[in-house]
Design an enzyme around this catalytic site. Sequence first.
Site, PDB file in Angstrom:
ATOM      1  N   VAL A  57       4.737   9.987   3.547  1.00 12.40           N
ATOM      2  CA  VAL A  57       5.980  10.428   4.272  1.00 12.40           C
ATOM      3  C   VAL A  57       6.717  11.907   3.513  1.00 12.40           C
ATOM      4  CG1 VAL A  57       6.542   8.302   5.339  1.00 12.40           C
ATOM      5  CG2 VAL A  57       7.481   8.846   3.147  1.00 12.40           C
ATOM      6  N   LYS A  78      -1.438   6.335  -3.206  1.00 13.09           N
ATOM      7  CA  LYS A  78      -2.171   5.041  -2.895  1.00 13.09           C
ATOM      8  C   LYS A  78      -3.557   5.130  -3.146  1.00 13.09           C
ATOM      9  CE  LYS A  78       1.455   3.267   0.112  1.00 13.09           C
ATOM     10  NZ  LYS A  78       2.099   2.890   1.534  1.00 13.09           N
ATOM     11  N   TYR A 135       5.415   0.913  -8.211  1.00 10.39           N
ATOM     12  CA  TYR A 135       5.249   1.185  -6.731  1.00 10.39           C
ATOM     13  C   TYR A 135       6.070   2.745  -6.423  1.00 10.39           C
ATOM     14  CZ  TYR A 135       5.086   1.606  -1.614  1.00 10.39           C
ATOM     15  OH  TYR A 135       4.927   2.218  -0.600  1.00 10.39           O
ATOM     16  N   SER A 140       2.716   8.251  -0.030  1.00  6.71           N
ATOM     17  CA  SER A 140       1.627   7.253   0.123  1.00  6.71           C
ATOM     18  C   SER A 140       0.265   7.906  -0.189  1.00  6.71           C
ATOM     19  CB  SER A 140       1.663   6.807   1.602  1.00  6.71           C
ATOM     20  OG  SER A 140       2.699   5.812   1.728  1.00  6.71           O
ATOM     21  N   TYR A 179      -2.652   5.040   8.747  1.00  8.05           N
ATOM     22  CA  TYR A 179      -1.849   3.924   9.234  1.00  8.05           C
ATOM     23  C   TYR A 179      -2.194   3.590  10.977  1.00  8.05           C
ATOM     24  CZ  TYR A 179       0.229   4.657   5.047  1.00  8.05           C
ATOM     25  OH  TYR A 179       0.573   5.139   3.859  1.00  8.05           O
TER      26      TYR A 179
HETATM   27  O1  DON Z   1       6.876   3.041   0.383  1.00  6.62           O
HETATM   28  C1  DON Z   1       7.630   4.005   1.312  1.00  6.62           C
HETATM   29  O2  DON Z   1       7.936   3.697   2.437  1.00  6.62           O
HETATM   30  C2  DON Z   1       7.303   5.356   0.900  1.00  6.62           C
HETATM   31  N1  DON Z   1       7.642   5.467  -0.607  1.00  6.62           N
HETATM   32  C3  DON Z   1       5.879   5.735   1.151  1.00  6.62           C
HETATM   33  C4  DON Z   1       5.465   5.527   2.704  1.00  6.62           C
HETATM   34  C5  DON Z   1       4.576   6.732   2.969  1.00  6.62           C
HETATM   35  O3  DON Z   1       4.513   7.612   2.353  1.00  6.62           O
HETATM   36  C6  DON Z   1       3.786   6.536   4.333  1.00  6.62           C
HETATM   37  N2  DON Z   1       2.950   7.416   4.617  1.00  6.62           N
HETATM   38  N3  DON Z   1       3.016   7.904   5.441  1.00  6.62           N
END
Ligand code: DON
Length: 311
Positions: free
Chosen positions: A265, A74, A195, A71, A247
Site C-alpha cells: 500500500v 511479506k 510486523y 506488504s 490479493y
Molecule cells: O498491515 C497493513 O495494512 C499494511 N502495513 C500493509 C498492507 C499492504 O501493503 C497491502 N498491500 N497491498
Amino acid sequence: MGTMVPDTRNFDAILGAIANEVTPLFGEGNVASYIPALARIAPDQFGIALRTADGREYAAGSARTPFSIQSISKVFTLSLAMQQVGESLWDRIGREPSGDPYNSLVQLEREQGVPRNPFINAGAIAVADRLVTRFSDPKREVLRFVSELCDQEVSYDEEVAASEARTGFRNIALANFIKSFGKLDNPVEQVLDLYFHQCALSLSCLQLARACTYLCQDGRNSLRGEQVLSDRQARRVNALMLTCGTYDAAGEFAFRIGMPSKSGVGGGIIAVLPDRLSLCVWSPGLGSSGNSIAGMRALELFVEKTRLSVF
Ligand code: DON
C-alpha cells in the site's frame, strides 16, 4: 534449473516510454490514508527499475527514491522463514488465494485461525510469529536479511512503524484472533512490533529490483553470490506471488500481466520473470484492492512492449 536467457532489448527506451505513458494516471486512486504517515505522500510520483539475470540494471523516473515497501516485505519475511524454519512453517499457514481483501477477518473465523496464505495480513502475522520464535532480535535479522538481499544497508522508517502501531486496529484484531485459536506462540505485541516494522522498511525501486534477484535466479542472489533459498523454494515463492501476491486482484494481475508480483500500500509492486529479470514499479495512488494504479498499468505496458511474461 532454468537457463539464463540474455536479453538484448533496449530496456532504457522501454522504461522511459512507460514512465511517460503512465503520467496521465497520477491523479487516479488514493494514497493509503489509513496509515497517517503515508497519507501525506505526494501521489504524482513514479519510478521503475529492472535488473536482468545477467546483472544489467535499467531505471526511469524516481527509481532511487525510497518509499514504504509495506506488504512487499511479506515476500522477504516469508523467504527468511522458509530458509530458517523449514516445512513446519506450513503447519499454520495455507497456500490458497483468499479472494478477499488483504486485511479481511472473515475467513480466519471459518478456518480456525489458519490464514489462507502468507501474503494476506493474517498470514504475514503468522510468519512474523515464527520469526519471533526463531530469533532473539527478529527486527535486526529482518533488516540484515533485506540489506543483504539488495547488497546495501536499508532501514526502518520508525515514524511509519509508530503510525501503524497506533492505528493498526485490524492487524491487532487479526493477531488476537489467531492467538485465540492457540495458533500464535508469542505475545501479540511482540509479533505486531515485527510486523509493523517490516511493513515500514524503506527501499527504492532499484533496491527492490536488486533484492528480488534470488527469485529469478533459482534462489541465488547474484549480487553477493549467495544461495538465499533452494531453487525449489524460490519457485514456490513465485507461485505464491502469482496466485496470492496481489490479493483479490491476483486473477486480474495474472490475466493482464502474467508475472509473479507482490504489491504494497506504499504503491510499490515487485514482479519477477524467472531466469530473466526482476522489476519494481512505484506510484502511490492505489485502486480499490490496495494495488498501485499507475504501477499496475506500467507492468501491463511492460508486458505489451516486451512480450515477456511467464505464459
Ligand atoms: O498491515 C497493513 O495494512 C499494511 N502495513 C500493509 C498492507 C499492504 O501493503 C497491502 N498491500 N497491498
